[in-house]
Scaffold this motif. Sequence first.
Motif, PDB file in Angstrom:
ATOM      1  N   VAL A   1      14.755   9.574 -15.108  1.00 45.12           N
ATOM      2  CA  VAL A   1      13.495   9.746 -14.386  1.00 45.12           C
ATOM      3  C   VAL A   1      12.349   9.789 -15.387  1.00 45.12           C
ATOM      4  CG1 VAL A   1      12.163  11.345 -12.939  1.00 45.12           C
ATOM      5  CG2 VAL A   1      14.604  10.992 -12.502  1.00 45.12           C
ATOM      6  N   ASP A   2      11.360   8.950 -15.170  1.00 46.65           N
ATOM      7  CA  ASP A   2      10.137   9.004 -15.982  1.00 46.65           C
ATOM      8  C   ASP A   2       9.316  10.157 -15.429  1.00 46.65           C
ATOM      9  OD1 ASP A   2       7.617   8.732 -17.137  1.00 46.65           O
ATOM     10  OD2 ASP A   2       7.569   6.543 -16.910  1.00 46.65           O
ATOM     11  N   LEU A   3       9.541  11.335 -15.964  1.00 41.22           N
ATOM     12  CA  LEU A   3       8.952  12.548 -15.418  1.00 41.22           C
ATOM     13  C   LEU A   3       7.432  12.552 -15.527  1.00 41.22           C
ATOM     14  CD1 LEU A   3       9.748  15.137 -14.010  1.00 41.22           C
ATOM     15  CD2 LEU A   3       9.986  16.201 -16.245  1.00 41.22           C
ATOM     16  N   GLU A   4       6.913  12.005 -16.589  1.00 44.46           N
ATOM     17  CA  GLU A   4       5.456  11.962 -16.741  1.00 44.46           C
ATOM     18  C   GLU A   4       4.831  11.140 -15.615  1.00 44.46           C
ATOM     19  OE1 GLU A   4       2.185  11.433 -20.285  1.00 44.46           O
ATOM     20  OE2 GLU A   4       4.076  10.365 -20.482  1.00 44.46           O
ATOM     21  N   ALA A   5       5.406   9.973 -15.327  1.00 40.36           N
ATOM     22  CA  ALA A   5       4.893   9.128 -14.251  1.00 40.36           C
ATOM     23  C   ALA A   5       5.138   9.773 -12.886  1.00 40.36           C
ATOM     24  CB  ALA A   5       5.548   7.748 -14.308  1.00 40.36           C
ATOM     25  N   ALA A   6       6.315  10.359 -12.702  1.00 41.08           N
ATOM     26  CA  ALA A   6       6.626  11.008 -11.432  1.00 41.08           C
ATOM     27  C   ALA A   6       5.680  12.173 -11.167  1.00 41.08           C
ATOM     28  CB  ALA A   6       8.076  11.480 -11.420  1.00 41.08           C
ATOM     29  N   PHE A   7       5.377  12.939 -12.206  1.00 42.88           N
ATOM     30  CA  PHE A   7       4.450  14.057 -12.060  1.00 42.88           C
ATOM     31  C   PHE A   7       3.069  13.549 -11.650  1.00 42.88           C
ATOM     32  CE2 PHE A   7       1.307  17.082 -13.653  1.00 42.88           C
ATOM     33  CZ  PHE A   7       1.761  18.254 -13.088  1.00 42.88           C
ATOM     34  N   ALA A   8       2.585  12.530 -12.344  1.00 36.31           N
ATOM     35  CA  ALA A   8       1.261  11.976 -12.029  1.00 36.31           C
ATOM     36  C   ALA A   8       1.229  11.448 -10.597  1.00 36.31           C
ATOM     37  CB  ALA A   8       0.902  10.866 -13.023  1.00 36.31           C
ATOM     38  N   ASP A   9       2.264  10.706 -10.196  1.00 34.79           N
ATOM     39  CA  ASP A   9       2.322  10.168  -8.830  1.00 34.79           C
ATOM     40  C   ASP A   9       2.369  11.283  -7.789  1.00 34.79           C
ATOM     41  OD1 ASP A   9       2.349   7.625  -9.930  1.00 34.79           O
ATOM     42  OD2 ASP A   9       4.504   7.306  -9.580  1.00 34.79           O
ATOM     43  N   THR A  10       3.184  12.294  -8.063  1.00 35.83           N
ATOM     44  CA  THR A  10       3.330  13.397  -7.114  1.00 35.83           C
ATOM     45  C   THR A  10       2.039  14.190  -6.988  1.00 35.83           C
ATOM     46  OG1 THR A  10       5.698  13.522  -7.542  1.00 35.83           O
ATOM     47  CG2 THR A  10       4.673  15.476  -6.569  1.00 35.83           C
ATOM     48  N   MET A  11       1.387  14.474  -8.100  1.00 34.50           N
ATOM     49  CA  MET A  11       0.125  15.220  -8.043  1.00 34.50           C
ATOM     50  C   MET A  11      -0.945  14.425  -7.313  1.00 34.50           C
ATOM     51  SD  MET A  11       0.814  18.144  -9.248  1.00 34.50           S
ATOM     52  CE  MET A  11       2.502  17.895  -8.658  1.00 34.50           C
ATOM     53  N   HIS A  12      -0.954  13.104  -7.520  1.00 35.40           N
ATOM     54  CA  HIS A  12      -1.906  12.251  -6.798  1.00 35.40           C
ATOM     55  C   HIS A  12      -1.634  12.314  -5.296  1.00 35.40           C
ATOM     56  CE1 HIS A  12      -4.597   8.926  -5.975  1.00 35.40           C
ATOM     57  NE2 HIS A  12      -3.625   8.340  -5.306  1.00 35.40           N
ATOM     58  N   ALA A  13      -0.369  12.193  -4.901  1.00 34.75           N
ATOM     59  CA  ALA A  13      -0.014  12.241  -3.484  1.00 34.75           C
ATOM     60  C   ALA A  13      -0.345  13.603  -2.871  1.00 34.75           C
ATOM     61  CB  ALA A  13       1.467  11.926  -3.301  1.00 34.75           C
ATOM     62  N   LEU A  14      -0.064  14.678  -3.598  1.00 29.43           N
ATOM     63  CA  LEU A  14      -0.384  16.016  -3.093  1.00 29.43           C
ATOM     64  C   LEU A  14      -1.897  16.198  -2.945  1.00 29.43           C
ATOM     65  CD1 LEU A  14       2.151  18.246  -5.049  1.00 29.43           C
ATOM     66  CD2 LEU A  14       2.153  17.742  -2.589  1.00 29.43           C
ATOM     67  N   THR A  15      -2.640  15.709  -3.910  1.00 28.59           N
ATOM     68  CA  THR A  15      -4.097  15.818  -3.845  1.00 28.59           C
ATOM     69  C   THR A  15      -4.629  15.083  -2.621  1.00 28.59           C
ATOM     70  OG1 THR A  15      -4.274  16.070  -6.229  1.00 28.59           O
ATOM     71  CG2 THR A  15      -6.251  15.324  -5.077  1.00 28.59           C
ATOM     72  N   GLN A  16      -4.117  13.879  -2.404  1.00 28.43           N
ATOM     73  CA  GLN A  16      -4.552  13.114  -1.224  1.00 28.43           C
ATOM     74  C   GLN A  16      -4.193  13.852   0.057  1.00 28.43           C
ATOM     75  OE1 GLN A  16      -2.856   9.149  -1.910  1.00 28.43           O
ATOM     76  NE2 GLN A  16      -4.965   8.423  -2.084  1.00 28.43           N
ATOM     77  N   HIS A  17      -2.976  14.382   0.118  1.00 29.16           N
ATOM     78  CA  HIS A  17      -2.534  15.113   1.308  1.00 29.16           C
ATOM     79  C   HIS A  17      -3.444  16.324   1.556  1.00 29.16           C
ATOM     80  CE1 HIS A  17      -0.073  17.182   4.225  1.00 29.16           C
ATOM     81  NE2 HIS A  17      -0.059  18.243   3.427  1.00 29.16           N
ATOM     82  N   LEU A  18      -3.729  17.084   0.524  1.00 29.92           N
ATOM     83  CA  LEU A  18      -4.575  18.268   0.683  1.00 29.92           C
ATOM     84  C   LEU A  18      -6.005  17.897   1.060  1.00 29.92           C
ATOM     85  CD1 LEU A  18      -3.135  20.325  -2.272  1.00 29.92           C
ATOM     86  CD2 LEU A  18      -2.851  20.805   0.175  1.00 29.92           C
ATOM     87  N   ASP A  19      -6.508  16.796   0.517  1.00 32.34           N
ATOM     88  CA  ASP A  19      -7.831  16.315   0.909  1.00 32.34           C
ATOM     89  C   ASP A  19      -7.834  15.933   2.381  1.00 32.34           C
ATOM     90  OD1 ASP A  19      -8.789  16.762  -1.642  1.00 32.34           O
ATOM     91  OD2 ASP A  19      -8.692  14.641  -2.236  1.00 32.34           O
ATOM     92  N   ASP A  20      -6.761  15.278   2.835  1.00 34.41           N
ATOM     93  CA  ASP A  20      -6.647  14.893   4.241  1.00 34.41           C
ATOM     94  C   ASP A  20      -6.570  16.129   5.142  1.00 34.41           C
ATOM     95  OD1 ASP A  20      -6.659  12.254   3.471  1.00 34.41           O
ATOM     96  OD2 ASP A  20      -4.479  11.979   3.705  1.00 34.41           O
ATOM     97  N   VAL A  21      -5.833  17.138   4.722  1.00 34.98           N
ATOM     98  CA  VAL A  21      -5.725  18.374   5.504  1.00 34.98           C
ATOM     99  C   VAL A  21      -7.086  19.042   5.632  1.00 34.98           C
ATOM    100  CG1 VAL A  21      -4.798  20.735   5.425  1.00 34.98           C
ATOM    101  CG2 VAL A  21      -3.287  18.787   4.988  1.00 34.98           C
ATOM    102  N   ARG A  22      -7.831  19.061   4.567  1.00 41.27           N
ATOM    103  CA  ARG A  22      -9.164  19.702   4.597  1.00 41.27           C
ATOM    104  C   ARG A  22     -10.131  18.931   5.489  1.00 41.27           C
ATOM    105  NH1 ARG A  22     -11.676  20.446  -0.798  1.00 41.27           N
ATOM    106  NH2 ARG A  22     -13.042  21.821   0.343  1.00 41.27           N
ATOM    107  N   ARG A  23      -9.947  17.615   5.608  1.00 41.51           N
ATOM    108  CA  ARG A  23     -10.848  16.801   6.430  1.00 41.51           C
ATOM    109  C   ARG A  23     -10.490  16.867   7.915  1.00 41.51           C
ATOM    110  NH1 ARG A  23     -11.035  13.178   1.846  1.00 41.51           N
ATOM    111  NH2 ARG A  23      -9.138  12.150   2.512  1.00 41.51           N
ATOM    112  N   SER A  24      -9.235  17.174   8.227  1.00 42.20           N
ATOM    113  CA  SER A  24      -8.834  17.182   9.634  1.00 42.20           C
ATOM    114  C   SER A  24      -9.229  18.497  10.293  1.00 42.20           C
ATOM    115  CB  SER A  24      -7.330  16.935   9.762  1.00 42.20           C
ATOM    116  OG  SER A  24      -6.618  18.018   9.224  1.00 42.20           O
ATOM    117  N   PRO A  25      -9.613  18.416  11.573  1.00 45.01           N
ATOM    118  CA  PRO A  25     -10.064  19.631  12.279  1.00 45.01           C
ATOM    119  C   PRO A  25      -8.946  20.596  12.573  1.00 45.01           C
ATOM    120  CG  PRO A  25     -10.265  17.685  13.704  1.00 45.01           C
ATOM    121  CD  PRO A  25      -9.753  17.243  12.371  1.00 45.01           C
TER     122      PRO A  25
END
Length: 109
Positions: A85-109
Motif C-alpha cells: 500500500v502506498d500509504l502516503e498516497a492513500a493518506f492524501a486521497d483519504t484526507m481529500h475525500a474526508l474533507t469533501q465529505h465534511l464540506d458537503d455535510v456542512r453545506r446540507s441543511p
Amino acid sequence: MHFIEMQATARAVRAKYAQVESERYGRPWTAEEIMLGFLGDVGDLAKLVQGKAGVRPRDDLDNALAHELADCLWAVLTLADTYGVDLEAAFADTMHALTQHLDDVRRSP
C-alpha cells in the motif's frame, strides 16, 4: 524526517525484527502476527489516553504516549509495506475525500 525516510526506517527495523524472530522462533512473524502485535500496541495506547484523561495516571505519561504512538505508526507503516500500500498516497486521497465529505455535510441543511 520525511515520510519516505520513515518508511525506510520502519522497513529496516522490521528486517532486524525478522532476523531476531528467525533466530528465536525459526521464522519471521507473519503479517497476521504483526497485526496482533499492533492490536496490543493499540490497547497500550488506549490505556495511555486514559492516563491523559486522569483515569490511569503515571509519572512518565507523556514519554510513554509518544513511544506508543510511534510503535503504532511503525506497525501501520510495516503493514502497508507488507501489503504494497502506498500509504502516503492513500493518506492524501483519504484526507481529500474526508474533507469533501465534511464540506458537503456542512453545506446540507
